[in-house]
Structures are given as structure tokens and as C-alpha cells.
Design a protein around this motif. Structure first.
Motif, PDB file in Angstrom:
ATOM      1  N   LEU A 147      -6.606 -38.393-105.043  1.00  0.00           N
ATOM      2  CA  LEU A 147      -7.555 -39.510-105.051  1.00  0.00           C
ATOM      3  C   LEU A 147      -6.831 -40.839-105.293  1.00  0.00           C
ATOM      4  O   LEU A 147      -7.092 -41.834-104.611  1.00  0.00           O
ATOM      5  N   ASN A 148      -5.919 -40.847-106.271  1.00  0.00           N
ATOM      6  CA  ASN A 148      -5.159 -42.083-106.539  1.00  0.00           C
ATOM      7  C   ASN A 148      -4.390 -42.505-105.293  1.00  0.00           C
ATOM      8  O   ASN A 148      -4.325 -43.689-104.955  1.00  0.00           O
ATOM      9  N   TRP A 149      -3.818 -41.523-104.635  1.00  0.00           N
ATOM     10  CA  TRP A 149      -3.002 -41.823-103.440  1.00  0.00           C
ATOM     11  C   TRP A 149      -3.888 -42.278-102.271  1.00  0.00           C
ATOM     12  O   TRP A 149      -3.628 -43.316-101.657  1.00  0.00           O
ATOM     13  N   THR A 166      -6.715 -43.586-102.179  1.00  0.00           N
ATOM     14  CA  THR A 166      -7.391 -44.879-102.378  1.00  0.00           C
ATOM     15  C   THR A 166      -6.390 -46.026-102.526  1.00  0.00           C
ATOM     16  O   THR A 166      -6.786 -47.154-102.796  1.00  0.00           O
ATOM     17  N   SER A 167      -5.100 -45.723-102.388  1.00  0.00           N
ATOM     18  CA  SER A 167      -4.091 -46.762-102.641  1.00  0.00           C
ATOM     19  C   SER A 167      -3.765 -47.592-101.400  1.00  0.00           C
ATOM     20  O   SER A 167      -3.003 -48.546-101.492  1.00  0.00           O
ATOM     21  N   PHE A 168      -4.303 -47.207-100.248  1.00  0.00           N
ATOM     22  CA  PHE A 168      -3.999 -47.954 -99.024  1.00  0.00           C
ATOM     23  C   PHE A 168      -5.164 -48.886 -98.683  1.00  0.00           C
ATOM     24  O   PHE A 168      -6.212 -48.426 -98.216  1.00  0.00           O
ATOM     25  N   PRO A 169      -4.976 -50.177 -98.898  1.00  0.00           N
ATOM     26  CA  PRO A 169      -6.091 -51.091 -98.610  1.00  0.00           C
ATOM     27  C   PRO A 169      -6.466 -51.106 -97.135  1.00  0.00           C
ATOM     28  O   PRO A 169      -7.563 -51.512 -96.767  1.00  0.00           O
ATOM     29  N   GLU A 170      -5.554 -50.634 -96.277  1.00  0.00           N
ATOM     30  CA  GLU A 170      -5.823 -50.650 -94.827  1.00  0.00           C
ATOM     31  C   GLU A 170      -6.866 -49.605 -94.429  1.00  0.00           C
ATOM     32  O   GLU A 170      -7.453 -49.697 -93.350  1.00  0.00           O
ATOM     33  N   LEU A 171      -7.067 -48.616 -95.286  1.00  0.00           N
ATOM     34  CA  LEU A 171      -7.985 -47.529 -94.923  1.00  0.00           C
ATOM     35  C   LEU A 171      -9.434 -47.911 -95.215  1.00  0.00           C
ATOM     36  O   LEU A 171      -9.731 -48.540 -96.225  1.00  0.00           O
ATOM     37  N   ALA A 189     -15.224 -45.622-104.534  1.00  0.00           N
ATOM     38  CA  ALA A 189     -14.115 -46.534-104.192  1.00  0.00           C
ATOM     39  C   ALA A 189     -14.403 -47.281-102.887  1.00  0.00           C
ATOM     40  O   ALA A 189     -13.485 -47.837-102.279  1.00  0.00           O
TER      41      ALA A 189
END
Lengths: 280, 393
Positions: free
Chosen positions: B170-172, B174-179, B214
Motif C-alpha cells: 500500500l505504501n508503495w 500510493t507513492s506514485f503521484p502519476e497513478l 488515498a
């Protein structure tokens, strides 16, 4: 044994009217006049390893690449003899936020300051750079808007880490660190780690200087980092002191895991604007 | 409201006719395993515009069936995929071709494919990131494609049950703002036809809810009737499919053929009131117990044909599946259209009613085969109760 102070006289000879501003054994900071740049801050320090020099160099390089009033302009960076370095940068007049933690009478005033810091940090976050030490001592209250200093442990998310592997937690100030920094989960550290630290700062301003994870207030003993790891903060006191919108903001910024916080820094910025404009 | 998409595979025509002629479902998820580019191009543009394309890189070193017709498929592109040869250049070439295909065919979003990993490998995140996520994001950044971007995640039941592993993903993710969203697929080891594992279902629902919290879109693929239960977690879309391999994710049809013969399934019919599929041989017995089979199996043209005296029940016949698409769409949309406040209670009511129906049938002497008697419904009710009580969240 007292550490021998770094030698400064030979470097300061290149400037005029030096006045010592502060420092310790490893680094001295002077206000002085440079023949080209005028009134500047001169930092003369000692590095203990090549990796430390690289880290300092990276901070300077990063700041040089950013043309923003939120960060001090970097004029010069030079390694000097005797494992020393010299940085010449813009002199910022102002005081660290740590001296003004109790000065914010209204949560909205505190939030306005945080909005400035978020605007400043967005410049770094958009470059996938994480400050990792956004404590009040590194936020300078200047006459117009805050300045962010000390990017010495900032990290490009995809850069090779310079962090020493034997430290129990990643480089940070433990009382202002996110849980993932305290547990040294390098892969989980991103802009949301800075967001957590800013959540602490905002909560501390709302509480007029009391740290939201202060165990002497919360009870149950332990230390601030331990309380951070348990996500035990002063919910009731903050809820009583501010509007539901600001409380919800603090709660999300202080999410115990990165995925619980604002996913995009633009979302955080947007939410702050909504609150300040009265939409929340 | 949560959408219901058709997961296309073998017999994709049944799904396409169902949505195009009867308006069953809201869109489709196209998979290249059974559909070449030419076939994909024949799907009406208006339907593709509300659909996704899943590149199906589950096993990137095996281009089985129509996957061979796609120049971007890793095993085709590089002349034999291997992780050591999958360098930046090949990965970027793969990404740009795959993304351009999705754009050119007018799908509603871009799907970044990832590969399948068994169990809970420690290198899951760096491998997916280096081999697929980063090259695809770089390719998108360098293109002028302006569509939502969804990351495919294929998670095992172990990954979803383990809180630490789940949190890491989940941390990973959600870490890409492009997604903009996640296209989620789950693989349950040794599963029965229906999922009854409470820890898994809670982990899955927590995962979906966390992504929604998120601000990410969540599309859940290869779902069976548990899609009704998943409504409680608020996904943007779930799926329905004809054969079981489209309702229960597995690798069999993507692995290299080993010569073994696969036995066809018994023909079964979906009964909304039971929230389950029932072997056609039980229909007569159920009819005698309940008196009026109309209340059990929706009456339509497909049922008329299925109930003709000489109807030859067989898994290759479309009627039971088209009947399912129609019945399930009606049932699903009725529940999914509930207000936020009523949704959980309506799902609970549906499950409780189905549980009761099974009890009545069993008490009347009907003995269902193991795993086909509504056993999962007790677990689902437990999940709903825990979810309602916020105990796991």
C-alpha cells in the motif's frame, strides 16, 4: 574532552567585517561581507568522511538548482585544506520557528505558516526530493515568508543512499521523525514523511508549543519517538483547540503509515487552501 | 456507483453480445490471450471508450495463444524474456508500444501491467518497479497521452492476509503521484469455487478501502460473486465472466502447454437468491422444494431455452452464461445503487437471505456437493459484521 573548533581565520581573511552568528565544534557560521556578493552568511565546517562531503555538496547543488525565495541562495561551495569546507550563501534575517512555537494565537495563523512551508517544499517534492528534517529549527521566520534551511540530509528518492547502515534509524531528528524514518524503512520514505513532520509542527503550533507526542502530557511514559511509533498524540487537546477541518487535516498528516496521509502533495496544499478559504 | 465489467477471455463473444444487445454490464476488460489485435479492433469504439485493456504480462516469458500477436508482449518483443536481459532499453520499448496500443484503440485508461509472483517474495516491489512501473511511467511522461493511469497489482492471498506485507504494498502503490488508480487481481491458492477465508476477505476489503481513502480508483478483476460482498469496500468496478477461469484468477491458461487435457466443467446456472452457481442437475429438485422456480431463476429467453425438454446442458452452450450476465447484472446493480448509508445493510440482507434459502433447501433434503452448498455465506456474514463494527479497519 572538548572538540577543537574548526579553524576559520584563514577563510575569514577573504571577507570583511565578520561577525560570529553561531556554531559548534564542527561548524562555525559568520555574517560577513563578500567583495562580490555583499552581505552573506559564511559557513566553515569540517567533514569527517568523503560521504559527508558528498552530502554537503549535494545540499548546495540542490539549492543552487532551485531559484526560489523560500530557500537561501547558494553562492559558493569549496572544499578547503584540513578536511574543511566553506559555504557562502544568502544571509537570511529571521529567527527559527523553534523560538516562536507559542506565538500563534489562532490555529488559522499556524495553518497559514504551514501553507507557506508546503508551497516551499512542493518545489523539492516535485523533484522527488525529501527533506527528512523539517523541524522548527530548520524553518526560519523571515519578515515576508518562511525560509527552509538545512537540506543536509535531503535525499533524492531514487538516489543511492549515503546513509550509514549501522544507525538504528535513518538520518533525522527523532522527535520530529515519521514512523518510517524511526524504523529506518528506507523504501517507505517519501514526501509523505516530510508531511508527517509538518503535521507535528502544525499540531505543536496549535498547542502553543507543546509537542503533540510529549509523553509527559499524554502519560504512559516513554519517549517522544516511542509515542510517535505508537501514534499516540494529543487528539483531544488539538480537537478542542481548532476547527473540525484543521483537526481532520492534522489527523491525516499524522497518519501512522504513509498510505494513510495525503497521497499527492498537491492534495495537501489543496486541502489547506480549502480550510483557509472557509470551505471546510 | 460501482460499475460491473465483463472480463473477456475464451467465448468473449458471449460477453460482447450480452453488453451490446442486452445492456448487461457497464464495460469490458479486454485480454490479449484470446483476442488478437484485429478482434480487439472490431469491438465498437464506444464500448472500448468505457473499457480497459489488460496486457496480461502475468507470465512475461510465455506468449501463449493470441499473446504472440502482440509485438509489445515481453516474450515476443525481446525474443525470449528473462529478467537479466530485461534492460532499460527493452523495457522502455515494451512500454511505449503497449501504451500506444491502448491509446490508439481508444481505451478509457492506460494499464501498467505487472507480472505474477507466487507467495510473498521480498523482491516483489523492486522487481515490479524496475521492470515495469518505472519504464511505463517514464514512457507516459515522454508521450502526449493524457489518460488516467492504472497500475495492475496481482496479489496472492498470503500477501493480502499478512498485514505487514499488505502495508508495504500500500505504501508503495500510493507513492506514485502519476497513478490514478489500481487494477487489482487476487490469486487464492487452492481455492474453492467461492472464497470463504475471513482473513483474506478482510485483508482484501481493507486493501481496497485504503486505496479509495488515498483517492485512487480501484478496479477489481476476475471476481466471482464475492463482488457483491466487495461493494462494502467501495471499489470503482468489479467484474463478471463466463467461465470460472474468468471469475477466479489462475495461471493455467497462460502457462506453457504441458499436454494435459482439461476436463470441461459441469453446466451450472447462477441463482441470484442463493448468490451462487448450482449444478443444472439440481434445478428440478430445487423446483420441487420451492414450488415456484420462477422466484429462483429469472424468467427470460435463455431460461425458456434452457428449460426445453431436449435442451442439452453443456458448458459450451451460451444460454446459462448469458442468463448469468443478465441476472447478475440486475442483482448487482440493484444492490450497488443503494445509498452509501444503506449499502452495507443491503449486502448483509442479500447474504442473510441466501443463507436462509440454503438452510431451507438443505432441511428439505437437498444435499449439495461439498463447496457448493453456500458454505461461504456464513463467512461473508461474519465479514460484513466485522466490517460494520469497524473491528478490522
Amino acid at each position: 574532552m572538548k572538540m577543537q573548533e574548526v579553524r576559520v581565520d584563514d577563510v575569514l581573511a577573504e571577507f570583511s567585517a565578520p561577525i560570529r552568528l553561531g556554531g559548534g565544534g564542527q561548524k562555525q557560521v559568520y555574517r560577513a561581507t563578500h567583495p562580490v556578493y555583499g552581505e552573506v552568511a559564511v559557513k566553515i565546517g569540517r567533514y569527517s568522511s568523503q560521504s559527508e562531503l558528498e552530502r554537503i555538496s549535494r545540499e548546495v547543488g540542490l539549492l543552487q538548482s532551485i531559484d526560489s525565495p523560500y530557500f537561501p541562495k547558494q553562492f559558493l561551495f569549496e572544499p578547503r585544506s584540513g578536511s574543511r569546507f566553506c559555504i557562502v550563501e544568502e544571509l537570511i534575517s529571521g529567527q527559527p520557528l523553534e523560538h516562536h512555537l507559542g506565538d500563534f494565537n489562532e490555529p488559522y495563523e499556524a495553518l497559514k505558516l504551514i501553507r507557506h512551508v508546503v508551497n516551499a517544499m512542493s518545489i523539492l517534492w516535485s523533484r522527488r526530493v525529501v527533506h527528512r528534517d523539517l523541524k522548527p529549527a530548520n524553518i526560519i521566520i523571515a519578515y515576508d515568508h518562511p525560509r527552509i534551511i538545512d537540506l543536509g540530509i535531503a535525499r533524492m528518492q531514487d538516489a543511492t543512499s549515503l546513509t550509514l547502515s549501522f544507525v538504528p534509524f535513518g538520518p533525522c531528528t527523532p522527535d520530529y521523525a515519521s514512523p518510517e524514518q524511526l524504523t529506518n524503512q528506507k523504501r517507505a520514505i517519501d514526501h509523505r514523511s516530510d508531511q508527517f513532520t509538518l503535521g507535528i509542527v502544525l499540531a505543536q503550533l496549535i498547542l502553543r508549543g507543546t509537542h503533540p507526542f510529549d509523553p509527559s502530557v499524554i502519560g504512559q511514559g516513554g519517549s517522544i519517538p516511542e509515542r510517535i511509533l505508537q501514534n499516540a498524540w494529543q487528539r483531544d487537546a488539538i480537537q478542542a483547540a481548532c476547527s473540525p477541518g484543521i483537526f481532520a487535516l492534522v489527523e491525516k498528516m499524522l497518519g501512522s503509515k504513509p498510505y494513510l496521509r495525503f497521497r499527492r502533495y498537491q492534495d495537501l496544499s489543496c486541502e489547506i487552501s480549502h480550510i483557509l478559504e472557509g470551505d471546510r | 456507483m460501482t460499475s460491473l465489467l465483463h472480463q473477456l477471455g475464451h467465448r468473449y463473444q458471449w460477453s460482447l453480445l450480452s453488453i451490446l444487445e442486452e445492456n448487461s454490464g457497464d464495460g469490458v476488460i479486454v485480454g490479449p490471450r484470446y483476442m488478437g489485435p484485429e478482434t480487439v479492433s472490431q469491438i465498437p469504439h464506444t464500448l472500448r471508450a468505457r473499457s480497459l485493456f489488460d496486457p496480461q504480462f502475468f507470465l512475461p516469458n510465455t506468449a501463449r495463444g493470441k499473446l504472440q500477436d502482440y509485438s509489445f508482449f515481453p516474450d515476443v518483443l525481446s525474443g525470449g524474456y528473462s529478467t537479466t536481459d530485461w534492460n532499460t532499453g527493452i523495457a522502455l520499448d515494451c512500454a511505449s508500444r503497449c501504451l500506444e496500443f491502448q491509446r490508439a484503440f481508444g481505451f478509457s485508461a492506460l494499464v501498467i501491467p505487472t507480472r505474477f509472483y507466487e507467495g510473498m517474495p521480498s523482491e516483489f516491489i523492486p522487481n515490479q518497479e524496475n521492470q515495469f512501473v518505472i519504464p511505463f511511467l517514464q514512457s507516459i511522461e515522454g508521450s502526449r497521452i493524457n489518460l488516467p493511469v492504472y497500475l495492475q497489482l496481482i496479489l496472492t492471498d498470503q500477501m493480502l492476509r499478512d498485514e505487514t506485507y499488505r502495508t508495504g504494498i500500500l505504501n508503495w502503490a500510493t507513492s506514485f503521484p502519476e497513478l490514478d488508480g489500481i487494477y487489482l487481481i487476487y490469486h487464492v491458492h487452492n481455492r474453492q469455487k467461492q472464497i470463504g477465508n475471513i482473513d483474506f476477505l478482510m485483508g482484501l476489503m481493507n486493501f481496497i478501502a485504503a486505496l479509495k481513502n488515498a483517492n485512487m480508483a480501484v478496479f477489481v478483476g476476475y471476481t466471482n460473486t464475492e463482488s457483491i460482498l466487495l461493494l462494502c469496500a467501495g471499489p470503482d468496478a468489479v467484474t463478471m465472466g463466463s467461465y470460472e477461469n474468468l471469475r477466479m484468477f489462475g495461471l493455467r491458461s497462460f502457462e506453457k502447454e504441458n499436454g494435459s487435457v482439461t476436463r470441461g466443467p459441469n453446466a451450472r446456472v447462477y441463482i441470484p437468491r442463493l448468490m451462487d452457481w448450482v449444478d443444472y442437475q439440481y434445478i428440478g429438485a430445487i423446483g420441487r422444494v420451492v414450488g415456484n422456480i420462477d422466484e429462483y431463476i429469472d424468467d427470460d429467453n435463455y431460461r425458456i431455452r434452457m428449460f426445453e425438454p431436449f435442451y442439452n446442458w453443456h458448458f459450451t452452450k451460451p444460454e446459462p452464461y448469458k442468463h448469468y450476465f443478465k441476472s447478475f447484472t440486475q442483482q448487482f446493480q440493484r444492490i450497488a445503487s443503494s445509498s452509501d448509508r444503506e449499502l452495507l445493510e443491503n449486502v448483509a440482507y442479500e447474504c442473510q437471505q441466501a443463507l436462509e434459502e440454503f438452510r431451507v433447501l438443505r432441511s428439505s433434503g437437498i444435499v449439495f456437493p461439498p463447496g457448493n452448498g453456500g458454505e461461504h455465506l456464513a463467512s461473508w456474514m461474519t465479514v460484513i459484521n466485522l466490517w460494520r463494527g469497524d473491528a478490522y479497519r
